[in-house]
Design a protein around this motif. Structure first.
Motif, short mmCIF file in Angstrom:
data_model
loop_
_atom_site.label_atom_id
_atom_site.label_comp_id
_atom_site.label_asym_id
_atom_site.label_seq_id
_atom_site.Cartn_x
_atom_site.Cartn_y
_atom_site.Cartn_z
N SER A 19 0.61 -1.06 0.07
CA SER A 19 0.11 -0.33 -0.12
C SER A 19 0.70 1.40 -0.22
CB SER A 19 -0.97 0.29 1.42
OG SER A 19 -1.47 1.03 1.01
N CYS A 20 -0.02 2.73 -1.42
CA CYS A 20 0.83 3.63 -0.74
C CYS A 20 -0.01 4.34 0.50
CB CYS A 20 1.67 4.01 -2.24
SG CYS A 20 2.44 2.67 -2.81
N ALA A 21 -0.87 4.26 0.19
CA ALA A 21 -1.63 4.92 1.22
C ALA A 21 -1.13 5.88 1.92
CB ALA A 21 -2.93 4.18 1.00
N SER A 22 -0.67 5.48 2.34
CA SER A 22 -0.07 6.61 4.13
C SER A 22 0.81 7.69 3.51
CB SER A 22 1.06 5.76 5.27
OG SER A 22 1.85 5.51 4.36
N GLN A 23 1.46 7.50 2.36
CA GLN A 23 2.09 8.67 1.51
C GLN A 23 1.20 9.23 1.22
OE1 GLN A 23 2.60 5.21 1.20
NE2 GLN A 23 5.18 4.78 1.11
N LEU A 24 0.33 9.16 0.66
CA LEU A 24 -0.41 10.11 -0.25
C LEU A 24 -1.30 10.86 0.99
CD1 LEU A 24 -1.91 7.25 -3.05
CD2 LEU A 24 -0.72 9.24 -3.58
N GLN A 25 -1.94 9.62 1.96
CA GLN A 25 -2.83 10.84 2.83
C GLN A 25 -1.59 11.54 3.20
OE1 GLN A 25 -5.76 10.30 3.06
NE2 GLN A 25 -5.62 12.52 5.05
N LYS A 26 -0.41 11.85 3.57
CA LYS A 26 0.23 12.28 4.31
C LYS A 26 0.55 13.41 3.44
CE LYS A 26 5.10 13.06 6.35
NZ LYS A 26 6.44 11.76 6.63
N LEU A 27 0.60 13.16 2.23
CA LEU A 27 0.50 14.68 1.02
C LEU A 27 -0.50 15.71 0.78
CD1 LEU A 27 2.70 15.80 -1.79
CD2 LEU A 27 1.83 14.18 -2.51
N LEU A 28 -1.19 14.65 1.44
CA LEU A 28 -2.49 15.41 1.14
C LEU A 28 -2.87 16.66 2.91
CD1 LEU A 28 -5.58 16.13 0.06
CD2 LEU A 28 -6.50 14.32 1.27
N GLU A 29 -2.39 15.59 3.50
CA GLU A 29 -2.20 16.90 4.59
C GLU A 29 -1.43 18.05 4.63
OE1 GLU A 29 -1.73 13.81 7.83
OE2 GLU A 29 -3.72 13.21 7.48
N ALA A 30 -0.21 17.65 3.60
CA ALA A 30 0.60 18.64 3.70
C ALA A 30 0.14 20.29 3.32
CB ALA A 30 1.96 17.84 3.24
N VAL A 31 -0.81 19.74 2.15
CA VAL A 31 -1.45 20.49 0.55
C VAL A 31 -2.05 20.93 1.38
CG1 VAL A 31 -1.81 20.76 -1.97
CG2 VAL A 31 -0.16 19.31 -0.95
N GLN A 32 -3.23 20.37 1.83
CA GLN A 32 -4.02 20.80 2.76
C GLN A 32 -4.13 22.35 3.76
OE1 GLN A 32 -5.43 17.58 4.46
NE2 GLN A 32 -7.69 17.51 2.66
N SER A 33 -2.60 21.99 4.06
CA SER A 33 -2.05 22.74 5.36
C SER A 33 -0.89 24.12 4.81
CB SER A 33 -1.02 22.02 6.14
OG SER A 33 0.04 23.00 7.31
N PHE A 34 -1.08 23.56 3.79
CA PHE A 34 -0.45 24.47 2.77
C PHE A 34 -1.07 25.71 2.12
CE2 PHE A 34 0.03 26.21 -1.04
CZ PHE A 34 1.41 26.74 -1.26
N ARG A 35 -2.02 24.86 1.50
CA ARG A 35 -3.35 26.02 1.34
C ARG A 35 -4.16 27.15 1.95
NH1 ARG A 35 -9.00 24.70 -0.51
NH2 ARG A 35 -9.76 26.88 -1.84
N ALA A 36 -4.12 26.43 3.21
CA ALA A 36 -5.05 26.69 4.47
C ALA A 36 -4.24 28.63 5.00
CB ALA A 36 -5.00 26.31 5.12
N ARG A 37 -3.00 28.56 4.23
CA ARG A 37 -2.49 29.65 5.13
C ARG A 37 -2.08 30.31 3.15
NH1 ARG A 37 1.53 25.39 6.31
NH2 ARG A 37 2.49 25.71 4.21
N GLN A 38 -2.54 30.03 2.22
CA GLN A 38 -2.96 31.36 1.36
C GLN A 38 -4.03 32.13 1.36
OE1 GLN A 38 -0.43 31.04 -0.21
NE2 GLN A 38 0.28 29.35 0.80
N PRO A 39 -4.42 32.75 0.47
CA PRO A 39 -5.77 33.51 0.19
C PRO A 39 -6.70 32.74 -0.52
CG PRO A 39 -3.91 35.08 -0.82
CD PRO A 39 -3.51 33.50 -0.66
N ALA A 40 -8.00 33.10 0.43
CA ALA A 40 -8.82 31.91 0.36
C ALA A 40 -9.66 31.73 -0.91
CB ALA A 40 -10.25 32.71 0.89
#
Length: 438
Positions: A216-237
């Protein structure tokens, strides 16, 4: 003379029997089609859609189907209705049954951010079956949409997006490319997910089979998604590039889930896919804000409410059902398509050459057969008008043609359907022609 008299008696009896039989057949036909005394309107030119646009009213979500992925008239009439909804009802989003990265490339073109020709722009759809979106009908609509957007401010331009779940590797590449500059740490997470998937050489089936052995590569993909979500939260809406990156990361996560289910449960994989479509639609509306109105283009099997077909018995859901359940108060309007006979673009088997195939006359007593017998050739059905007609509420076969098709063995292509519940409106084109792939 006696023999001649006997022959005449036999001929007369046969003629009388034939007339009676014909009368019985006519009576049966009248009984089977006579219930269509209301809710049926002509469909000859774009002006005939005015009645449908009026009934759609202030609905925020309009889903427009197709009975095949290879029929020209379905694409053309869907584009015509979409144009009217954009111009007259203020719709600013289109989500289609296609890959996010490919559709996003076309989206940039229609919003005036891309170069090249319209035909080159639609050919960003390279995954088989390419003809679904890389065709002349979509190119014609895309050119209209680009011209429509030209004079509008950015926040009013109509966007064109993909809502499907297949683009695991392509979406990962998009995230890595964007984050290489925006946040190299996240780009490294994307590379780690790609390294995990590398042994399968972009072969979804190989990866799916490997998961049966515990890979399974699910954990790597989930970790990436969470990091991108955190990045987007710091950007303008309304930061479009960050939204695009987040959506690609989400696609990668849900694509992996889809492929895992693909070798375990057809219902499970179907539901992952349609729930991803629902999530994408919701994200697009939230991103645009201010109660944005969205049009969805997908096959009837996704658009028409699954609860009023045999899909429900297997536990399958679809985006039409899901959006109706979630957004009834905002208005969800479902439009289906069908035809009696004609031609279609399809393949005999997955991944094989594209062919123009003849579509035979619809099965007896199917919805397409019933509508074919009506005096009006092409028609618009406003199905809410038929919900108090008992015969109209019967479950009948409704033809669905996919990207693989065998006209000689199409008995399995009919979905038992209560038409006035499955859709709000239905466009019937009696004789259809094949789509025009580029």
């Amino acid at each position: 003379m006696g023999r001649i008299r006997l022959i005449w008696v036999l001929v007369l009896n046969f003629w009388l029997y034939s007339c009676s039989s014909n009368d019985d057949t006519l009576d049966q036909l009248e009984q089977e089609t006579g219930f269509l005394t209301k809710g049926v309107y002509p469909l000859e030119d774009m002006g005939d859609l005015d009645l449908l646009v009026k009934e759609i009213g202030n609905s925020q979500y309009v889903l427009i189907g197709e009975a095949s992925h290879g029929t020209s008239e379905f694409y053309t009439w869907r584009a015509n209705l979409t144009q009217k909804l954009i111009q007259e009802k203020g719709f600013t989003l289109i989500a289609v049954e296609g890959d996010w990265p490919a559709a996003y490339s076309l989206n940039q073109y229609v919003q005036g951010q891309g170069s090249g020709t319209t035909q080159q722009a639609v050919q960003s759809f390279r995954r088989w079956p390419t003809w679904m979106w890389a065709n002349q009908e979509v190119a014609t609509f895309s050119e209209w949409l680009k011209q429509h957007n030209q004079s509008l401010p950015q926040n009013q331009k109509v966007g064109f997006y993909g809502m499907d779940v297949y683009s695991l590797w392509e979406s990962l590449e998009e995230v890595e490319n964007y984050m290489a500059t925006a946040d190299p740490t996240i780009a490294q997470l994307a590379r780690e997910a790609q390294i995990c998937l590398a042994p399968y050489n972009q072969d979804e089936q190989r990866y799916a089979q490997a998961t049966l052995q515990g890979t399974s590569c699910a954990s790597q993909l989930q970790k990436l998604l969470e990091a991108v979500q955190s990045f987007r939260a710091r950007q303008p809406a309304q930061h479009e590039a960050a939204f695009n990156a987040e959506q690609n990361a989400l696609v990668a996560v849900n694509a992996e889930r889809y492929y895992v289910q693909m070798v375990r449960s057809s219902t499970g994989s179907w539901n992952v896919r349609d729930r991803h479509m629902q999530e994408t639609v919701n994200r697009l509306v939230a991103q645009r804000g201010n109660g944005a109105k969205i049009i969805v283009w997908a096959h009837n099997t996704h658009v028409g409410d699954a609860r009023y077909t045999d899909m429900a018995a297997s536990g399958s859901v679809n985006i039409g059902q899901l959006l109706r359940e979630e957004h009834a108060s905002q208005g969800v309007y479902l439009v289906g398509f069908g035809s009696y006979q004609g031609q279609v673009v399809a393949s005999y088997n997955w991944g094989e050459a594209t062919r123009v195939m003849n579509v035979p006359a619809a099965k007896t007593n199917s919805w397409e057969d019933i509508l074919h017998r009506h005096p009006q050739d092409n028609m618009l059905l406003l199905l809410r008008e038929l919900q108090d007609v008992p015969q109209a509420m019967e479950r009948r076969g409704h033809r669905a043609i996919g990207v693989t098709y065998n006209p000689a063995a199409e008995s399995g292509n009919y979905v038992p359907t209560i038409l006035p519940r499955r859709y709000d409106a239905f466009l019937f084109i009696d004789q259809t022609t094949a789509l025009h792939p580029l």
